[in-house]
Design a protein around this motif. Structure first.
Motif, mmCIF file in Angstrom:
data_model
loop_
_atom_site.group_PDB
_atom_site.id
_atom_site.type_symbol
_atom_site.label_atom_id
_atom_site.label_comp_id
_atom_site.label_asym_id
_atom_site.label_seq_id
_atom_site.Cartn_x
_atom_site.Cartn_y
_atom_site.Cartn_z
ATOM 1 N N LEU A 176 0.695 -1.377 -0.145
ATOM 2 C CA LEU A 176 -0.111 0.123 0.147
ATOM 3 C C LEU A 176 1.076 1.264 -0.267
ATOM 4 C CD1 LEU A 176 -2.480 -0.801 2.777
ATOM 5 C CD2 LEU A 176 -2.773 -0.641 0.302
ATOM 6 N N GLY A 177 2.025 1.055 0.733
ATOM 7 C CA GLY A 177 2.484 2.636 1.046
ATOM 8 C C GLY A 177 3.418 2.370 -0.083
ATOM 9 N N GLU A 178 4.076 1.706 -1.532
ATOM 10 C CA GLU A 178 4.526 1.532 -2.848
ATOM 11 C C GLU A 178 3.331 2.117 -4.098
ATOM 12 O OE1 GLU A 178 8.084 -1.489 -2.494
ATOM 13 O OE2 GLU A 178 5.874 -2.283 -3.310
ATOM 14 N N ILE A 179 2.823 1.900 -3.789
ATOM 15 C CA ILE A 179 1.737 1.957 -4.715
ATOM 16 C C ILE A 179 0.923 4.036 -4.319
ATOM 17 C CG2 ILE A 179 -0.961 2.432 -5.594
ATOM 18 C CD1 ILE A 179 -0.734 -0.950 -4.941
ATOM 19 N N GLU A 180 0.981 4.319 -2.996
ATOM 20 C CA GLU A 180 1.258 5.631 -2.917
ATOM 21 C C GLU A 180 2.303 6.304 -3.101
ATOM 22 O OE1 GLU A 180 -0.579 9.565 -1.696
ATOM 23 O OE2 GLU A 180 -1.638 6.762 -1.299
ATOM 24 N N LEU A 181 2.857 6.119 -3.385
ATOM 25 C CA LEU A 181 4.486 6.759 -3.855
ATOM 26 C C LEU A 181 4.620 6.423 -5.503
ATOM 27 C CD1 LEU A 181 7.179 5.376 -1.645
ATOM 28 C CD2 LEU A 181 6.512 7.626 -1.426
ATOM 29 N N ALA A 182 3.246 5.500 -5.725
ATOM 30 C CA ALA A 182 3.797 5.004 -6.874
ATOM 31 C C ALA A 182 2.458 6.142 -8.228
ATOM 32 C CB ALA A 182 4.396 3.505 -7.606
ATOM 33 N N ARG A 183 1.839 6.953 -7.322
ATOM 34 C CA ARG A 183 0.915 7.431 -8.290
ATOM 35 C C ARG A 183 1.121 7.905 -8.944
ATOM 36 N NH1 ARG A 183 -3.143 9.869 -3.593
ATOM 37 N NH2 ARG A 183 -1.423 11.315 -3.450
ATOM 38 N N GLU A 184 2.430 8.828 -8.957
ATOM 39 C CA GLU A 184 2.562 10.172 -10.493
ATOM 40 C C GLU A 184 3.058 9.216 -11.695
ATOM 41 O OE1 GLU A 184 6.173 12.814 -11.403
ATOM 42 O OE2 GLU A 184 5.382 12.787 -9.033
ATOM 43 N N THR A 185 3.507 7.716 -10.759
ATOM 44 C CA THR A 185 4.157 6.742 -12.385
ATOM 45 C C THR A 185 3.188 6.670 -12.731
ATOM 46 O OG1 THR A 185 6.098 6.725 -10.872
ATOM 47 C CG2 THR A 185 5.476 4.937 -12.962
ATOM 48 N N ILE A 186 1.355 5.507 -12.168
ATOM 49 C CA ILE A 186 0.401 5.662 -12.219
ATOM 50 C C ILE A 186 -0.136 6.451 -13.157
ATOM 51 C CG2 ILE A 186 -0.954 4.239 -12.034
ATOM 52 C CD1 ILE A 186 -0.030 3.412 -9.540
ATOM 53 N N SER A 187 -0.218 7.182 -12.761
ATOM 54 C CA SER A 187 -0.794 8.426 -13.974
ATOM 55 C C SER A 187 -0.412 8.557 -15.282
ATOM 56 C CB SER A 187 -0.597 9.871 -12.604
ATOM 57 O OG SER A 187 -1.561 9.819 -11.488
ATOM 58 N N ASP A 188 1.169 9.004 -15.050
ATOM 59 C CA ASP A 188 2.032 9.128 -16.813
ATOM 60 C C ASP A 188 1.516 7.903 -17.312
ATOM 61 O OD1 ASP A 188 3.398 11.433 -15.187
ATOM 62 O OD2 ASP A 188 5.049 10.865 -14.834
ATOM 63 N N GLU A 189 1.586 6.482 -17.090
ATOM 64 C CA GLU A 189 1.349 5.548 -17.908
ATOM 65 C C GLU A 189 -0.016 6.171 -18.341
ATOM 66 O OE1 GLU A 189 2.476 1.437 -17.551
ATOM 67 O OE2 GLU A 189 4.147 2.219 -16.492
ATOM 68 N N VAL A 190 -0.854 6.667 -17.296
ATOM 69 C CA VAL A 190 -2.498 6.662 -18.040
ATOM 70 C C VAL A 190 -2.435 8.258 -19.575
ATOM 71 C CG1 VAL A 190 -4.864 7.279 -17.542
ATOM 72 C CG2 VAL A 190 -3.896 5.751 -16.527
ATOM 73 N N TRP A 191 -1.227 8.845 -18.176
ATOM 74 C CA TRP A 191 -1.561 9.450 -19.458
ATOM 75 C C TRP A 191 -1.080 8.760 -21.044
ATOM 76 C CZ3 TRP A 191 -5.326 12.051 -17.351
ATOM 77 C CH2 TRP A 191 -5.071 12.269 -16.149
ATOM 78 N N ASN A 192 0.045 8.823 -21.046
ATOM 79 C CA ASN A 192 0.762 8.374 -22.399
ATOM 80 C C ASN A 192 -0.654 7.602 -23.537
ATOM 81 O OD1 ASN A 192 3.402 9.999 -21.495
ATOM 82 N ND2 ASN A 192 3.910 7.670 -20.706
ATOM 83 N N GLU A 193 -1.025 6.832 -21.904
ATOM 84 C CA GLU A 193 -2.251 6.784 -23.260
ATOM 85 C C GLU A 193 -3.141 6.672 -24.024
ATOM 86 O OE1 GLU A 193 -1.517 2.976 -24.347
ATOM 87 O OE2 GLU A 193 -0.013 3.314 -23.294
ATOM 88 N N LEU A 194 -4.064 7.702 -22.781
ATOM 89 C CA LEU A 194 -5.163 9.319 -23.405
ATOM 90 C C LEU A 194 -4.354 10.140 -24.653
ATOM 91 C CD1 LEU A 194 -6.485 9.690 -19.958
ATOM 92 C CD2 LEU A 194 -7.081 8.506 -21.676
#
Length: 288
Positions: A176-194
């Motif tokens: 859970l802690g790692e996913i919170e820290l990786a939130r920006e990376t997750i968002s970036d991947e979504v933006w790259n697809e969108l």
């Protein structure tokens, strides 16, 4: 030496390229040797070859662009919880969905379903086409959370509900802690697809907002290197859109924090901070 029918046309075009607009150059020695024998059969074969290449090239272009022609003009960001509807997993899904929802609202030509309606739809059903029909949107970004004892799997799916096709998907398995820290990376991947599904104006708006958001995240750390890097990111956003008020306000705040924490002298940053703040308020007085 005769090099074949295909090269005959090439040499002919090269020879014609020696002719200048005033007519000079005719009769001058060509840059490459002209074959001794050119047959109509060779010319015809070359023309047919070129024509076939053009047709195949056009078909390839259409094939490569066919997915990009269907631009997303409306979307809903829907957290869908599996197993539990509350706790850390639920908070994570809602935090991710809220962050992505807020970012999408910055796009001028994309209608984003109201957050509360999208969240309610995700809690009652999981079929993206049913959700899209209920909310009246073209696409759905589903954020699913599978909780574990000390970790969670976050599953993201971008679905073209209008055509019933999955556009992109990825799963993250983290604590859970790692996913919170990786939130920006997750968002970036979504933006790259969108980005592939947006028009030119929305792609630029998305890029500007990404730079602003990265700058804001760094500025919140309050360290000198992070504040200076945040200012650089705000400046990059302003190069793309010099009237982006939030980047101007963020730059003013980061400059002020540099002197507030003793990382810079007031006379070094105050004039820049004041100018950026005044421009931001002139564009959007709600930032005052």
């Amino acid at each position: 030496t005769y090099h074949g029918p295909g090269q005959a046309v090439v040499y002919l075009l090269l020879d014609l390229s020696q002719v200048r607009p005033d007519g000079s150059g005719m009769g001058e020695a060509p840059m490459v040797p002209v074959p001794r024998r050119v047959t109509w059969r060779g010319v015809g074969t070359a023309i047919l070859t070129l024509a076939a290449g053009a047709v195949l090239g056009g078909m390839a272009t259409v094939w490569l662009l066919r997915d990009r022609l269907d631009v997303i003009d409306s979307i809903a960001v829907v957290p869908h919880l599996s197993g539990v509807a509350s706790g850390e997993s639920g908070k994570l899904a809602e935090a991710l969905a809220t962050s992505l929802h807020n970012s999408l609202t910055q796009l001028p030509n994309v209608r984003v379903a109201p957050r509360q309606h999208a969240f309610a739809a995700g809690s009652s059903q999981s079929d993206p086409q049913a959700i899209a029909a209920h909310l009246g949107v073209h696409a759905v970004l589903l954020i699913g959370v599978e909780p574990g004892s000390n970790s969670a799997a976050v599953d993201l799916q971008l679905v073209d509900a209008e055509h019933g096709t999955a556009l992109w998907g990825k799963e993250y398995q983290r604590s859970l802690g790692e996913i919170e820290l990786a939130r920006e990376t997750i968002s970036d991947e979504v933006w790259n697809e969108l980005r592939l599904r947006l028009n030119a104006e929305d792609r630029q708006a998305l890029e500007v907002f990404q730079l602003y958001q990265r700058g804001r995240n760094l500025a919140e750390r309050r360290r000198e290197a992070d504040l200076r890097r945040a200012i650089e990111l705000y400046d990059q956003a302003l190069v793309r859109d010099r009237t982006h008020p939030h980047s101007l306000a963020g730059k003013a705040q980061a400059l002020n924090l540099l002197q507030a924490y003793g990382f810079a002298e007031p006379e070094e940053v105050y004039p820049q901070a004041k100018a950026a703040a005044q421009r931001a308020i002139a564009i959007d007085d709600s930032l005052a």
